[in-house]
Design an enzyme around this catalytic site. Structure first.
Site, PDB file in Angstrom:
ATOM      1  CG  HIS A  76      -1.886  -1.061   1.302  1.00  0.00           C
ATOM      2  ND1 HIS A  76      -1.597  -2.320   1.775  1.00  0.00           N
ATOM      3  CD2 HIS A  76      -3.188  -1.086   0.931  1.00  0.00           C
ATOM      4  CE1 HIS A  76      -2.685  -3.075   1.691  1.00  0.00           C
ATOM      5  NE2 HIS A  76      -3.663  -2.350   1.182  1.00  0.00           N
ATOM      6  CD  GLU A 113       6.389   0.584   3.298  1.00  0.00           C
ATOM      7  OE1 GLU A 113       5.478   0.711   2.464  1.00  0.00           O
ATOM      8  OE2 GLU A 113       6.378  -0.317   4.162  1.00  0.00           O
ATOM      9  CG  ASP A 127      25.717   2.654  -8.888  1.00  0.00           C
ATOM     10  OD1 ASP A 127      26.029   2.111  -9.969  1.00  0.00           O
ATOM     11  OD2 ASP A 127      25.484   3.871  -8.782  1.00  0.00           O
TER      12      ASP A 127
END
Length: 158
Positions: A76, A113, A127
């Site tokens: 959600h 989350e 990265d």
């Protein structure tokens, strides 16, 4: 055990939380990224060419937490009321430990989350450092605490 994201026909669905009470909720997730000692030293000294690795990873983790519902189909959209990403450099084990604490007041939790924040923070470190260390390993990503809602408190022994 019934899976809440599967309907009567066996198809995926987003769980209806409209009848759930709004409660204060918090989730804590952790993870690690292992690397060469030289890579860790350079992160610590701030000599990675792409910039301040931990500052960028911190912002990336927060952005990821805020955008989790765009990446995980059945999540959600949640109004996050707080998100903190912290790092601990472990020179003995040549790794960075990552911790995300995510908070909300709402009808569903923020576990995904917090997990997404840790994962994206680790990916950002990878990265930014891959040019000097392609052997980095992201691992041990897990939920260690969840509070609020009907199911109450969950804490993992770490």
């Amino acid at each position: 055990m019934n899976l809440t994201h599967i309907n009567e026909e066996g198809r995926a669905r987003m769980v209806d939380v409209s009848d759930k009470d709004e409660t204060k909720r918090e989730a804590v997730a952790i993870g690690s990224i292992y690397m060469k000692s030289e890579t860790l030293r350079r992160i610590h000294e701030g000599t990675i060419k792409k910039g301040d690795v931990l500052a960028v990873a911190q912002v990336a983790g927060i952005m990821a937490a805020k955008n989790t519902s765009h990446m995980i189909p059945m999540c959600h959209p949640i109004m996050i009321t707080g998100c903190d990403i912290s790092f601990s450099l472990d020179f003995e084990n040549s790794k960075i430990d990552i911790k995300a604490v995510v908070k909300t007041v709402g009808q569903t939790g923020v576990e995904m989350e917090a997990l997404t924040a840790v994962t994206v923070a680790a990916l950002t470190i990878y990265d930014m450092c891959k040019a000097i260390d392609r052997d980095m390993v992201i691992s041990e990503i897990m939920l260690v605490k969840k509070s609020g809602g009907k199911s109450g408190l969950y804490e993992r022994e770490v």
